[in-house]
Design a protein around this motif. Structure first.
Motif, PDB file in Angstrom:
ATOM      1  N   MET A  25       0.922  -1.496   0.051  1.00 56.70           N
ATOM      2  CA  MET A  25      -0.038  -0.020   0.116  1.00 56.70           C
ATOM      3  C   MET A  25       0.918   1.286  -0.150  1.00 56.70           C
ATOM      4  O   MET A  25       0.323   2.370  -0.469  1.00 56.70           O
ATOM      5  CB  MET A  25      -0.985  -0.049   1.330  1.00 56.70           C
ATOM      6  CG  MET A  25      -1.772  -1.111   1.383  1.00 56.70           C
ATOM      7  SD  MET A  25      -2.985  -1.191  -0.030  1.00 56.70           S
ATOM      8  CE  MET A  25      -3.674  -2.856   0.255  1.00 56.70           C
ATOM      9  N   ILE A  26       2.069   1.165   0.774  1.00 58.09           N
ATOM     10  CA  ILE A  26       2.753   2.377   0.735  1.00 58.09           C
ATOM     11  C   ILE A  26       3.942   2.449  -0.062  1.00 58.09           C
ATOM     12  O   ILE A  26       4.795   3.411  -0.067  1.00 58.09           O
ATOM     13  CB  ILE A  26       3.155   2.539   2.189  1.00 58.09           C
ATOM     14  CG1 ILE A  26       4.157   1.409   2.687  1.00 58.09           C
ATOM     15  CG2 ILE A  26       2.167   2.530   3.225  1.00 58.09           C
ATOM     16  CD1 ILE A  26       5.158   1.720   3.735  1.00 58.09           C
ATOM     17  N   THR A  27       4.070   1.377  -0.894  1.00 54.41           N
ATOM     18  CA  THR A  27       5.377   1.600  -1.810  1.00 54.41           C
ATOM     19  C   THR A  27       5.271   2.158  -2.919  1.00 54.41           C
ATOM     20  O   THR A  27       4.414   1.788  -3.769  1.00 54.41           O
ATOM     21  CB  THR A  27       5.903   0.177  -1.861  1.00 54.41           C
ATOM     22  OG1 THR A  27       6.135  -0.746  -0.693  1.00 54.41           O
ATOM     23  CG2 THR A  27       7.173  -0.016  -2.610  1.00 54.41           C
ATOM     24  N   PRO A  28       5.846   3.344  -3.428  1.00 52.87           N
ATOM     25  CA  PRO A  28       5.757   3.780  -4.627  1.00 52.87           C
ATOM     26  C   PRO A  28       6.050   2.832  -5.810  1.00 52.87           C
ATOM     27  O   PRO A  28       7.235   2.560  -5.706  1.00 52.87           O
ATOM     28  CB  PRO A  28       6.557   5.076  -4.512  1.00 52.87           C
ATOM     29  CG  PRO A  28       6.925   5.371  -2.864  1.00 52.87           C
ATOM     30  CD  PRO A  28       6.718   3.894  -2.473  1.00 52.87           C
ATOM     31  N   LEU A  29       5.514   3.064  -6.824  1.00 51.94           N
ATOM     32  CA  LEU A  29       5.618   2.190  -7.992  1.00 51.94           C
ATOM     33  C   LEU A  29       7.051   2.516  -8.604  1.00 51.94           C
ATOM     34  O   LEU A  29       7.917   1.717  -9.014  1.00 51.94           O
ATOM     35  CB  LEU A  29       4.589   2.323  -9.138  1.00 51.94           C
ATOM     36  CG  LEU A  29       3.401   1.413  -9.146  1.00 51.94           C
ATOM     37  CD1 LEU A  29       2.433   1.938 -10.080  1.00 51.94           C
ATOM     38  CD2 LEU A  29       3.709   0.093  -9.009  1.00 51.94           C
ATOM     39  N   GLY A  30       7.516   3.761  -8.414  1.00 51.68           N
ATOM     40  CA  GLY A  30       8.700   4.262  -9.043  1.00 51.68           C
ATOM     41  C   GLY A  30      10.025   3.541  -8.604  1.00 51.68           C
ATOM     42  O   GLY A  30      10.889   2.971  -9.191  1.00 51.68           O
ATOM     43  N   TRP A  31       9.920   3.183  -7.171  1.00 49.22           N
ATOM     44  CA  TRP A  31      10.780   2.863  -6.546  1.00 49.22           C
ATOM     45  C   TRP A  31      11.158   1.259  -6.912  1.00 49.22           C
ATOM     46  O   TRP A  31      12.363   0.900  -7.144  1.00 49.22           O
ATOM     47  CB  TRP A  31      10.629   2.371  -4.759  1.00 49.22           C
ATOM     48  CG  TRP A  31      10.349   4.032  -4.009  1.00 49.22           C
ATOM     49  CD1 TRP A  31      10.620   5.075  -4.723  1.00 49.22           C
ATOM     50  CD2 TRP A  31      10.431   4.143  -2.932  1.00 49.22           C
ATOM     51  NE1 TRP A  31      10.622   5.933  -3.559  1.00 49.22           N
ATOM     52  CE2 TRP A  31      10.391   5.328  -2.489  1.00 49.22           C
ATOM     53  CE3 TRP A  31      10.021   3.114  -1.600  1.00 49.22           C
ATOM     54  CZ2 TRP A  31      10.245   5.948  -1.333  1.00 49.22           C
ATOM     55  CZ3 TRP A  31      10.003   3.603  -0.338  1.00 49.22           C
ATOM     56  CH2 TRP A  31      10.069   4.978  -0.138  1.00 49.22           C
ATOM     57  N   LEU A  32      10.019   0.468  -7.427  1.00 49.68           N
ATOM     58  CA  LEU A  32      10.134  -0.726  -7.753  1.00 49.68           C
ATOM     59  C   LEU A  32      10.646  -0.902  -9.139  1.00 49.68           C
ATOM     60  O   LEU A  32      11.357  -1.609  -9.635  1.00 49.68           O
ATOM     61  CB  LEU A  32       8.686  -1.390  -7.647  1.00 49.68           C
ATOM     62  CG  LEU A  32       8.162  -1.642  -6.134  1.00 49.68           C
ATOM     63  CD1 LEU A  32       6.916  -2.074  -6.339  1.00 49.68           C
ATOM     64  CD2 LEU A  32       9.022  -2.658  -5.521  1.00 49.68           C
ATOM     65  N   GLU A  33      10.397   0.015 -10.013  1.00 52.29           N
ATOM     66  CA  GLU A  33      10.664   0.063 -11.196  1.00 52.29           C
ATOM     67  C   GLU A  33      12.127   0.456 -11.263  1.00 52.29           C
ATOM     68  O   GLU A  33      12.663   0.189 -12.582  1.00 52.29           O
ATOM     69  CB  GLU A  33       9.773   1.138 -12.029  1.00 52.29           C
ATOM     70  CG  GLU A  33       8.326   0.446 -12.207  1.00 52.29           C
ATOM     71  CD  GLU A  33       7.335   1.630 -12.718  1.00 52.29           C
ATOM     72  OE1 GLU A  33       6.227   1.197 -13.051  1.00 52.29           O
ATOM     73  OE2 GLU A  33       7.547   2.697 -12.616  1.00 52.29           O
ATOM     74  N   ARG A  34      12.730   1.161 -10.435  1.00 49.38           N
ATOM     75  CA  ARG A  34      14.007   1.585 -10.617  1.00 49.38           C
ATOM     76  C   ARG A  34      14.957   0.590 -10.094  1.00 49.38           C
ATOM     77  O   ARG A  34      16.192   0.681 -10.383  1.00 49.38           O
ATOM     78  CB  ARG A  34      14.201   2.782  -9.858  1.00 49.38           C
ATOM     79  CG  ARG A  34      14.206   4.050 -10.629  1.00 49.38           C
ATOM     80  CD  ARG A  34      14.836   5.500  -9.392  1.00 49.38           C
ATOM     81  NE  ARG A  34      13.754   5.827  -8.748  1.00 49.38           N
ATOM     82  CZ  ARG A  34      13.754   5.809  -7.360  1.00 49.38           C
ATOM     83  NH1 ARG A  34      14.862   5.204  -6.598  1.00 49.38           N
ATOM     84  NH2 ARG A  34      12.852   6.222  -6.586  1.00 49.38           N
ATOM     85  N   VAL A  35      14.494  -0.504  -9.350  1.00 49.21           N
ATOM     86  CA  VAL A  35      15.456  -1.593  -9.040  1.00 49.21           C
ATOM     87  C   VAL A  35      16.072  -2.229 -10.274  1.00 49.21           C
ATOM     88  O   VAL A  35      15.687  -2.619 -11.204  1.00 49.21           O
ATOM     89  CB  VAL A  35      14.660  -2.531  -8.214  1.00 49.21           C
ATOM     90  CG1 VAL A  35      15.790  -3.883  -7.837  1.00 49.21           C
ATOM     91  CG2 VAL A  35      14.202  -2.078  -6.749  1.00 49.21           C
TER      92      VAL A  35
ATOM     93  N   LYS B  75      14.777  -4.791 -14.481  1.00 52.43           N
ATOM     94  CA  LYS B  75      14.800  -4.824 -15.927  1.00 52.43           C
ATOM     95  C   LYS B  75      15.895  -5.770 -16.307  1.00 52.43           C
ATOM     96  O   LYS B  75      15.465  -6.498 -17.378  1.00 52.43           O
ATOM     97  CB  LYS B  75      15.274  -3.257 -16.216  1.00 52.43           C
ATOM     98  CG  LYS B  75      14.001  -2.375 -16.095  1.00 52.43           C
ATOM     99  CD  LYS B  75      14.496  -0.853 -16.763  1.00 52.43           C
ATOM    100  CE  LYS B  75      13.172  -0.006 -16.184  1.00 52.43           C
ATOM    101  NZ  LYS B  75      13.979   0.997 -15.436  1.00 52.43           N
ATOM    102  N   GLU B  76      16.797  -5.993 -15.626  1.00 52.90           N
ATOM    103  CA  GLU B  76      17.852  -6.859 -16.027  1.00 52.90           C
ATOM    104  C   GLU B  76      17.169  -8.319 -16.157  1.00 52.90           C
ATOM    105  O   GLU B  76      17.302  -9.040 -17.117  1.00 52.90           O
ATOM    106  CB  GLU B  76      18.873  -6.810 -14.754  1.00 52.90           C
ATOM    107  CG  GLU B  76      20.287  -7.133 -15.146  1.00 52.90           C
ATOM    108  CD  GLU B  76      21.000  -6.701 -13.913  1.00 52.90           C
ATOM    109  OE1 GLU B  76      21.425  -7.857 -13.191  1.00 52.90           O
ATOM    110  OE2 GLU B  76      21.496  -5.745 -13.585  1.00 52.90           O
ATOM    111  N   GLN B  77      16.654  -8.700 -15.075  1.00 52.49           N
ATOM    112  CA  GLN B  77      15.951 -10.180 -15.054  1.00 52.49           C
ATOM    113  C   GLN B  77      15.000 -10.532 -16.134  1.00 52.49           C
ATOM    114  O   GLN B  77      14.678 -11.438 -16.712  1.00 52.49           O
ATOM    115  CB  GLN B  77      15.306 -10.527 -13.718  1.00 52.49           C
ATOM    116  CG  GLN B  77      16.512 -10.511 -12.854  1.00 52.49           C
ATOM    117  CD  GLN B  77      16.468 -11.963 -12.036  1.00 52.49           C
ATOM    118  OE1 GLN B  77      16.138 -12.805 -12.744  1.00 52.49           O
ATOM    119  NE2 GLN B  77      16.612 -12.126 -10.805  1.00 52.49           N
TER     120      GLN B  77
END
Ligand code: TRP
Length: 336
Positions: free
Chosen positions: A99-109, A113-115
């Motif tokens: 609920m509190i995790t911004p999507l942008g943080w996840l997309e930036r890991v 993208k590598e995997q």
């Protein structure tokens, strides 16, 4: 075992462990047992993020990993050894963290993208795969872990776990310690072909490998490319095979092999035989202990059940605090 700092780490259940897993992680975890309250688990739900289309091997793989853990020296009496899906509280916390995790943080890991690029035969454009680090954060903080021993490849995941934890504590109060990565120096473990040892390269020596298998693998091992003939002097420092001596041979053997190789007094074929002997000697106690556990599945299941119950107790305590933090503690105090 209270009042001490808590250590947590785990691996996905994608198959048997190999020497890279051992020297890169598990050997280290064994030592941490002396000083900390340790929680070590098998991330079977995380295996599902990539293997969802065919989960048929996940349960078996999970037990194989537990057997590898215990055979390598993780002690079920001293540490809490458990399976992620047997502590369903992870899923509840994962939901709340989502609920509190911004999507942008996840997309930036970076690994995201590598995997997706690397595992091109699978569709990883799923919610679950994007949320991998959120689940991983839940795994860690649900035990209020202080330290997370992980390899360099997990750096970005740990970073986002700390960010999510800070954000959660910011909204709902100081419920979780910010988990800190514990990067311990680990030796380089090359695979049979000189690339990093990894299941996806099919270049591993597994903890479960039988002696004949180890001999066969060693015969095909990549050695010093500059040494083409038997009488050419070798270069142990850049030879793939020599890296294995550094891992499992006593110092006298290391010195002697290095000297004889430079003087062309030992050939690569002899050296492959020698390293196979050393590896077999090193792995035999682990393999035997492991085989014993695999033969007696009920013993293995007992370890897993007992560990998961202990894990669950701590996870439940944490979830009570979490629900209070969100002012949603309707059923706190009840069992179940
Ligand atoms: N992502 C880790 C790996 O691939 C496995 C893992 C899942 C993990 N949850 C964790 C590691 C929590 C440490 C802490 O190896």
């Amino acid at each position: 075992m209270t009042g001490e700092s808590v250590v947590l780490s785990g691996m996905r259940s994608t198959g048997k462990l190999h020497l890279g897993n051992y020297f890169g992680a598990v050997r280290n975890w064994v030592e941490l047992q002396e000083r900390y309250d340790c929680y070590y688990f098998v991330a079977d739900w995380h295996a599902l993020t990539t293997d969802y289309a065919d989960p048929s091997k996940i349960a078996d793989n999970t037990l194989e990993v537990v057997a590898d853990y215990v055979a390598s020296g993780l002690d079920p009496e001293r540490s809490v050894i458990f399976v992620q899906s047997l502590v369903p509280e992870h899923a509840e916390l994962y939901l709340l963290l989502s609920m509190i995790t911004p999507l942008g943080w996840l997309e930036r890991v970076p690994t995201y993208k590598e995997q997706i690029r690397e595992l091109e035969n699978r569709d990883l454009a799923t919610f679950g795969f994007l949320g991998y680090p959120v689940l991983q954060t839940a795994d860690i903080i649900i035990y209020r872990a202080d330290f997370v021993p992980v390899g360099e490849d997990q750096r970005s995941h740990l970073e986002i776990s700390r960010e999510i934890t800070r954000r959660f504590n910011g909204f709902y109060g100081p419920i979780f310690p910010e988990p800190e990565a514990l990067f311990t120096p680990t030796p380089k473990v090359p695979g049979l072909d000189g690339r990093k040892m990894s299941k996806s390269y099919a270049n591993t020596i597994d903890l479960a490998d039988e002696p004949e298998e180890i001999r066969r693998k060693c015969q095909g091992m990549f050695t010093d490319p500059l040494r083409q003939r038997r009488k050419d002097p070798g270069h142990p420092e850049t030879c793939n095979l020599y890296q294995f001596h550094l891992l499992v041979s006593p110092p006298e053997t290391q010195e002697q092999v290095a000297r004889d190789c430079r003087l062309a007094q030992i050939g690569c074929v002899d050296d492959k035989r020698l390293i196979a002997d050393r590896l077999i000697e090193f792995l035999t106690p682990i393999r035997e202990r492991r085989a014993e556990l695999m033969r007696d599945r009920s013993m293995l299941l007992d370890i897993v059940r007992d560990g998961s119950l202990r894990a669950r107790q701590r996870a439940r305590e944490t979830m009570e605090r979490v629900r209070e933090g969100l002012s949603m503690g309707y059923h706190n105090g009840e069992a179940g």
